[in-house]
Design a protein around this motif. Structure first.
Motif, short mmCIF file in Angstrom:
data_model
loop_
_atom_site.label_atom_id
_atom_site.label_comp_id
_atom_site.label_asym_id
_atom_site.label_seq_id
_atom_site.Cartn_x
_atom_site.Cartn_y
_atom_site.Cartn_z
N ALA A 193 48.27 70.98 -100.83
CA ALA A 193 47.86 71.34 -99.47
C ALA A 193 46.56 70.62 -99.12
N ARG A 194 46.38 70.33 -97.83
CA ARG A 194 45.16 69.63 -97.40
C ARG A 194 44.70 70.17 -96.06
N TYR A 195 43.38 70.26 -95.93
CA TYR A 195 42.77 70.61 -94.65
C TYR A 195 41.79 69.50 -94.31
N ALA A 196 41.95 68.93 -93.12
CA ALA A 196 41.06 67.83 -92.73
C ALA A 196 40.48 68.13 -91.36
N TYR A 197 39.19 67.90 -91.24
CA TYR A 197 38.46 68.25 -90.02
C TYR A 197 37.63 67.06 -89.57
N LEU A 198 37.84 66.65 -88.33
CA LEU A 198 37.11 65.51 -87.80
C LEU A 198 36.41 65.90 -86.50
N ASP A 199 35.11 65.65 -86.45
CA ASP A 199 34.36 65.84 -85.21
C ASP A 199 33.83 64.46 -84.81
N PRO A 200 34.55 63.75 -83.95
CA PRO A 200 34.20 62.35 -83.67
C PRO A 200 32.94 62.22 -82.82
N ILE A 203 40.69 57.79 -92.73
CA ILE A 203 40.97 56.68 -91.81
C ILE A 203 39.86 56.55 -90.76
N ALA A 204 39.33 57.69 -90.32
CA ALA A 204 38.34 57.65 -89.25
C ALA A 204 36.98 57.13 -89.70
N PHE A 205 36.66 57.27 -91.00
CA PHE A 205 35.30 56.93 -91.44
C PHE A 205 35.16 55.65 -92.24
N VAL A 206 36.21 55.21 -92.92
CA VAL A 206 36.02 54.05 -93.81
C VAL A 206 36.00 52.75 -93.01
N GLY A 211 30.86 61.69 -106.43
CA GLY A 211 30.51 60.38 -105.87
C GLY A 211 29.68 60.49 -104.61
N ALA A 212 28.98 59.41 -104.31
CA ALA A 212 28.22 59.33 -103.06
C ALA A 212 28.24 57.89 -102.62
N ASP A 213 28.36 57.66 -101.30
CA ASP A 213 28.37 56.28 -100.84
C ASP A 213 27.67 56.15 -99.50
N PHE A 214 27.28 54.92 -99.23
CA PHE A 214 26.52 54.63 -98.02
C PHE A 214 26.99 53.27 -97.50
N PHE A 215 27.05 53.15 -96.19
CA PHE A 215 27.47 51.88 -95.58
C PHE A 215 26.68 51.66 -94.30
N ARG A 216 26.14 50.46 -94.15
CA ARG A 216 25.52 50.14 -92.86
C ARG A 216 25.99 48.77 -92.39
N ASP A 217 26.05 48.63 -91.07
CA ASP A 217 26.63 47.42 -90.49
C ASP A 217 26.09 47.28 -89.07
N THR A 218 26.06 46.04 -88.59
CA THR A 218 25.76 45.83 -87.18
C THR A 218 26.93 45.06 -86.58
N VAL A 219 27.46 45.60 -85.51
CA VAL A 219 28.63 44.98 -84.89
C VAL A 219 28.32 44.74 -83.42
N ASN A 276 38.00 49.97 -89.52
CA ASN A 276 38.73 51.21 -89.25
C ASN A 276 37.97 52.14 -88.32
N PHE A 277 36.68 52.35 -88.58
CA PHE A 277 35.94 53.37 -87.82
C PHE A 277 35.72 52.95 -86.37
N PHE A 278 35.91 51.67 -86.10
CA PHE A 278 35.66 51.15 -84.75
C PHE A 278 36.90 51.30 -83.87
N GLY A 279 38.07 51.30 -84.48
CA GLY A 279 39.33 51.23 -83.73
C GLY A 279 39.75 52.56 -83.12
N SER A 280 40.99 52.59 -82.64
CA SER A 280 41.46 53.74 -81.88
C SER A 280 41.64 54.97 -82.75
N LYS A 281 41.68 54.82 -84.08
CA LYS A 281 41.76 55.98 -84.96
C LYS A 281 40.43 56.26 -85.66
N GLY A 282 39.37 55.54 -85.26
CA GLY A 282 38.08 55.69 -85.90
C GLY A 282 37.17 56.63 -85.13
N TRP A 283 36.17 57.16 -85.81
CA TRP A 283 35.27 58.12 -85.15
C TRP A 283 34.56 57.46 -83.98
N TYR A 284 34.20 56.19 -84.14
CA TYR A 284 33.53 55.52 -83.03
C TYR A 284 34.50 55.29 -81.87
#
Lengths: 407, 407, 407
Positions: free
Chosen positions: B338-345, B162-165, B236-244, B253-261
């Motif tokens: 089981a899942r382990y998720a780690y986010l360093d915003p 959710i934080a990165f897409v 898989g590998a993916d790349f995304f670039r954008d100007t906002v 998603n990444f811009f909002g309150s649950k996004g890394w940004y």
């Protein structure tokens, strides 16, 4: 190969039986309408269809004032322009038709106020000549607007059509087709506030439209993609009047930021302007004509509008027209078209003309049901309504590409 | 028993006839897609299906500051999480596919800005290796996000996904499947503002993704509910670039309150922070891997993101990953995961890590089409991003139960 | 004539075959439900139907204060009152039913907060006597509200029903039908904030309802349009409790501007009033009875409600009832009906009664599926809640006409 085919080939059922059982299939498909379901007793029929208009548009704004603060922002825009589901058919009897159109592209960010419902009515046919329609419909004003947005010659409506039509509204209409379509008429009362917006006052709107089709009925569809073997002509005239309280919530096209009233009224000096709080009487009228023959088509429409403030007694007058023509260089497939649209949102002030000149090229893969359209528009705005309102006129340039599918 | 069955039994039609007439039924049902309608000429096909995700969640918030004013509010929440209608098929030719997904759970109180439309595209297949898709789609970034929300291993996406897409966006994609799915690629240009949000500037986004499936194509579906007899691997590998533009309305998603940004930028000191008004360049990349065999499955994904303010020249850098594994104790029916998720915003500040540890138990009654999933998550937030932003780290505990039906 | 008919006539298939192959048609139509699709294995069934309620209403407001500033504004209103698509059927097994109702009239200008989703649930039947329902449903409180809005005796619900019911909510319900419907019960836990609104606190709601039908099951449908040959009686009682934080976003009917709490609480003096910020406990209860025989019908319902502020300890008490009766002067076709509704939104203050007296005439063309209803209502409001809150009581007069189609 269907079971019916097999049984006919084997002689199990006769040619007549075959016709009888396949005449009204319970499940069928109809181009432009979608999958068609019919009840066993044939008293109910519903077609479920869909249409996509997916667009890319580039707008190159004219930087008449290109300081950083006043720089016009070009836009490069992918857009779900119209994404609709439509249901139409009849219920209980063939004479009681219905239509339900949902436009999900109206659910956007930032939110729009139009609502999802477009045509949403029931129609009772007493005779072809006398029918009653109750519900929400396109207000029958403006030939181009009445035409389905999937049956246009360009990527979208002309600026003049958008500026003058009321849009959708809920009401009661009497209409009919006389002499097999030589004359069509409709007369209607509407709420008067536009799409999915319902009155909280007792003002209402009235609309009437008459078309004459001397060589036979002409359906509302631009371009001669059908390659008409005999010439088709249609002439129309319409009238609309409404009273709107300036502060009332409305979805009327002509009232908003792209409407003649929305553009024209602020151009008046404060003393002569219609004020926000007062009740306003609107009277608009239009005439239109269309011609089609052998892949050629031409269409034109002229509008006039007047707004009168009930309290201030101030008046705003506007006019506009568009004319467009197209020709199929490859019959039924490839068409070139051109349009000239002129809008004068306020006839009493100078330097407020809005003129759009558009050229289009369209590839009709399957009529209007599957087509690709590209158009280029020069948008000339005189200095009174140009970007930042002067000091110069501006010429914005717009390129649009649209893929359309009706299925 | 169908009419075709009866006629075959009686010998009225042959085995061959039977096959011919039942091969393409005009009305059929397909698991996971719904009722399938095919036109008599087989040029049009539409499947109409539906999915429900109905959920109960209890969130026990850690009261690191439990004065009355600062007390965290636990929640006991029944929720219509995702309620969708989906239409997919082809029109005019098998090579012109379409998809239309409506998520009515987006129509909530208080209102959301996402809009109802999710996937809304047409796709033209020139070859399997070269296809063109125009419209709104999931931006092909993040394996877990690309996976249907009905084919997940847990109740919902990981916090890192959710934080990165970016989410959904409208654009044009070229994609293909090479060597029967050993390699899949896609390259796309998007508007760049997210779901049902259309550009008013000329900045756009770019995305590319490549997957390699050495043992054959691997579909986007978590859990090995199929009980794969031979091992499946996908990389898989993916790349995304954008100007906002910071002030532009967006649904990224990444811009909002649950996004890394959205989480990370406010953690910077005022001088180093990217400001609201400026244009921001975003570059994000991810790599992912999945393995499935005999009811076992493992999947992991690592993301990295950077935001650069065009005016302030300030920079924000983030990273995150998740890894998850599941095993069917009763093949095709009962799975533990089981899942382990780690986010360093924000990699440049301390005490801002978000770590989620989740355990799930799932009962697959009919694959992903009908299943019950329960999961428990410990949500550890370091003090910089904890409730009331400190002074302590918090450990929130969340229990979720979800019933899912795709029909 | 269908293929099956032809083959039976010709003796190709037997009478038995005919029954077998037509017993469960893959495509069928059912009055009130729409087109019904069944999968070949009969494990999946979906009916897709639609309902339109299109209305014209004139409201003549009583100008107790008719200075310009205080003049009540009459309204003449065309309205798309309810425009629904509904999907219902079962999936995977006949015991797992679902329902999905979308009301597109909720997408209006100005925007409403109710959301589009109405009933949205899955229902698992263990036994007729023990069933589990998960999702959003009408909170089972208030006989008239539980009744479909298309099966009412008047143009719309009584003012008392609107004032007391919670509305729709998401939760989990246990329910059943005992002894073939002699007794029906349901017990449910809900989120507690109403339609498409999900909790952010840990307060929830509870509801229970019991009906007794001594002469056999009585369905929720007003009017005796069926012309019951033997008398039908149903008695019901229900209870609802909830805790709402005054500042929490909610869609609860009783809380809003037409609800007993919304009307009644402001009537208290500041010191005795429940404050906006505090948590409020709501307890409401109702009893109801219905009788039908030979075209005659009578129904009544009494409600009582109490709100307790957890912080101020202030209390609001309300009550109300309605009673209505109808008679078919032409059996199954033409009905006259009358209703008296009384609402006391605050039992502890004087001059706040709201009394509506309504007479209706209905033409049932095809039961409730196609009907025209007109009604006239006198709306008496005592001076405490009248237009401009006094100094006089007001008598507003309302005329409504509605065309309804379920198809």
């Amino acid at each position: 190969k269907t079971l019916e085919d097999v049984l006919k080939e084997k002689g199990v059922i006769t040619e007549e039986d075959y016709k009888a059982v396949t005449r009204s299939k319970s499940l069928d498909y109809k181009l432009g309408e979608g999958f068609v379901f019919t009840s066993p007793d044939e008293k109910f029929r519903t077609a479920i269809g869909s249409s996509f208009q997916i667009r890319y548009a580039f707008m190159d704004l004219d930087n008449a004032n290109n300081t950083t603060a006043n720089k016009a922002q070009d836009s490069s825009r992918f857009e779900l322009r119209r994404i609709k589901l439509f249901f139409n058919g009849y219920a209980f009897t063939r004479d009681l038709a219905f239509k339900l159109v949902l436009n999900f592209a109206n659910s956007q960010n930032p939110p729009t106020t139009t609502g999802l419902l477009e045509e949403t009515w029931m129609n009772y046919r007493l005779l072809d000549e006398a029918q009653l329609r109750f519900g929400q419909d396109k207000v029958q004003f403006g030939r181009q607007f009445i035409t389905s947005s999937t049956a246009l010659q360009f990527v979208d409506l002309s600026v003049v059509t958008i500026a003058f039509v009321p849009g959708y509204d809920t009401g009661l209409m009497i209409h009919g087709k006389i002499a097999g379509g030589l004359v069509n008429y409709n007369v209607a009362g509407y709420g008067g506030l536009g799409q999915n917006t319902f009155r909280t006052t007792s003002d209402n709107a009235f609309a009437a439209r008459l078309t004459v089709n001397p060589f036979g009925d002409v359906k509302y569809s631009e371009s001669d993609v059908e390659y008409s073997r005999k010439p088709l002509v249609s002439l129309g005239a319409d009238f609309f009047r409404d009273t709107v309280n300036g502060s009332e919530t409305n979805n009327l096209n002509f009232f908003g930021s792209k409407g003649w009233y929305g553009i024209g009224n602020p151009l008046l000096s404060a003393a002569r302007r219609i004020s926000t709080g007062e009740a306003i009487d609107f009277n608009t009228a239009g005439i239109d004509a269309v011609f089609k023959w052998l892949g050629c088509s031409a269409q034109g429409e002229y509008f006039i509008g007047q707004a009168d403030g009930q309290t201030t007694k101030n008046t705003l007058r506007a006019q506009g027209f568009y004319t467009q023509a197209g020709y199929f260089v490859i019959p039924k497939k490839l068409e070139f078209a051109a349009r000239y649209a002129y809008l004068d949102p306020n006839r009493d002030v100078a330097d407020d003309h809005w003129i759009e000149t558009t050229g289009a090229i369209s590839w009709y893969i399957n009529d209007h049901n599957l087509k690709l359209v590209a158009d280029y528009t020069n948008i000339h705005k005189q200095k009174g309504i140009s970007f930042n309102n002067g000091p110069n006129a501006t010429d914005d340039r717009q390129v649009r590409f649209q893929a359309q599918m009706v299925f």
